[in-house]
Write an enzyme that holds these catalytic residues in place. Structure first.
Site, mmCIF file in Angstrom:
data_model
loop_
_atom_site.group_PDB
_atom_site.id
_atom_site.type_symbol
_atom_site.label_atom_id
_atom_site.label_comp_id
_atom_site.label_asym_id
_atom_site.label_seq_id
_atom_site.Cartn_x
_atom_site.Cartn_y
_atom_site.Cartn_z
ATOM 1 N N LYS A 65 3.087 4.459 -1.166
ATOM 2 C CA LYS A 65 2.932 5.358 -2.315
ATOM 3 C C LYS A 65 4.142 6.290 -2.312
ATOM 4 O O LYS A 65 4.003 7.488 -2.070
ATOM 5 C CB LYS A 65 1.660 6.202 -2.188
ATOM 6 C CG LYS A 65 0.365 5.394 -2.057
ATOM 7 C CD LYS A 65 -0.372 5.801 -0.824
ATOM 8 C CE LYS A 65 -1.626 5.021 -0.506
ATOM 9 N NZ LYS A 65 -2.180 4.099 -1.411
ATOM 10 N N HIS A 92 0.798 -1.227 0.000
ATOM 11 C CA HIS A 92 0.000 0.000 0.000
ATOM 12 C C HIS A 92 0.836 1.286 0.000
ATOM 13 O O HIS A 92 0.298 2.394 -0.008
ATOM 14 C CB HIS A 92 -0.933 -0.032 1.233
ATOM 15 C CG HIS A 92 -2.114 0.865 1.150
ATOM 16 N ND1 HIS A 92 -2.303 1.939 1.989
ATOM 17 C CD2 HIS A 92 -3.182 0.858 0.308
ATOM 18 C CE1 HIS A 92 -3.440 2.544 1.681
ATOM 19 N NE2 HIS A 92 -3.993 1.911 0.677
ATOM 20 N N ASP A 124 17.241 9.113 -7.395
ATOM 21 C CA ASP A 124 18.698 9.012 -7.215
ATOM 22 C C ASP A 124 19.059 8.567 -5.796
ATOM 23 O O ASP A 124 20.173 8.845 -5.329
ATOM 24 C CB ASP A 124 19.380 10.362 -7.542
ATOM 25 C CG ASP A 124 19.184 10.740 -9.007
ATOM 26 O OD1 ASP A 124 19.042 9.820 -9.843
ATOM 27 O OD2 ASP A 124 19.171 11.940 -9.315
#
Lengths: 215, 215
Positions: free
Chosen positions: A153, A151, A158
């Site tokens: 996000k 879940h 880099d």
């Protein structure tokens, strides 16, 4: 008396010299710290107005004559940030169906940057998921294999900049919902997310798939 | 010569004095900055092991003899943080169905702290939502009234500490999913979320409900 005056001047010169050296050292350390924490933390709130971000994905500056607005928005900020990846882009998102953000991921990959994507197996199979497009383009994608959700996000640019929040990478998330995204370069926080990404990448290695998951 | 020596010593004293004053000022500013950013940023990753957090909700230290583990976990860290609210607890979450976290919110309210909750109307009506319990206890709850989601998952403790991430306040979020929560006191970030909460609180004022939303 002459000797005293000379030694006093010497003392003065030493103190001034030491002060200047300390000041110089302070500025060097501050500069190094600024380099380490490259930009101040930033917050983007959604929904974003519908804008065109295609010109941001071109290697050389270009114009677009579509009917959409080309002004700055939370989406253009996020796009500009993701496209700035030079060495690696690690994406770890529950859903990725937004054409704008998937085009950005494809553009980063197209520039030769190593892109890795971790996503959720349940939502990966839904219509609109861009995982198939990524795989056809040669982008490595890994996913969980249980009924709980992957879940997260977040994305790592880099390995230095963390983009994280409530935003699923979908049109509804970007243009409809109340959402937030934080952009942060705090070394400790970024390190924790780099480690989390590495652990999940290893855990979701296809070599470990059982194809008969415990449900 | 005597005058020169005296003036050299005076110069020395002034330079040393200024250096010390500058150093002192630097420490005072650093200390004030540390006070402003009260604790370092922290990250919690989920799923958390199933642990009992009930003793953390008691006003005076207590023990619990239930069969669950009472060791530290991501959930106990989150509970301890929320319960530390002394002036206000502003919760802005898509779903709130976790009994552990809703008990924490109720306990904070029971101590006389002002608690405000913003949530999503679609998920508020689902079985397991704790919104009804909150309202019966006298906690103010506001929600959107459209089909897009109020998808934020953040809380503000005393207007100073931000708790934000991917975690819905549900059992699946806490004990099942891969989730993250950041705890941060960066003044600029906290300010942005305080403003977002205030805007949503105002936008979702029941006095503005149309009861015939544009769908």
């Amino acid at each position: 008396m002459l000797l005293t005056a000379v030694s006093a001047w010497r003392g003065l010169v030493v103190v001034v010299g030491l002060s200047l050296a300390a000041e110089g050292l302070y500025y060097v350390i501050s500069h190094l710290k600024r380099l380490r924490e490259r930009r101040p933390a930033q917050v983007l709130f959604f929904p974003a107005p519908v804008t065109c971000v295609r010109p941001l994905l071109l290697s050389s500056p270009g114009h677009c004559r579509c009917g959409l607005s080309h002004r700055e928005s939370a989406l253009s900020c996020l796009t500009r940030l993701l496209i700035s990846a030079r060495r690696s882009l690690d994406v770890c998102v529950f859903t990725i169906s937004s054409l704008e953000l998937s085009s950005t991921v494809l553009a980063v990959h197209g520039r030769g940057v190593r892109v890795r994507v971790i996503t959720d197996s349940d939502y990966m199979a839904l219509a609109g998921s861009q995982v198939g497009t990524f795989r056809r383009a040669g982008i490595e994608v890994r996913h969980d294999q249980d009924t709980n959700y992957m879940h997260h996000k977040f994305a790592l640019i880099d390995g230095l900049t963390l983009v994280t929040g409530s935003l699923n990478w979908s049109a509804q998330g970007i243009f409809g919902n109340k959402e937030n995204v934080i952009i942060i370069e705090n070394t400790d926080i970024v390190k924790a997310f780099v480690e989390e990404f590495g652990q999940l990448w290893n855990e979701y290695d296809p070599a470990k798939y059982s194809f008969s998951p415990q449900r």
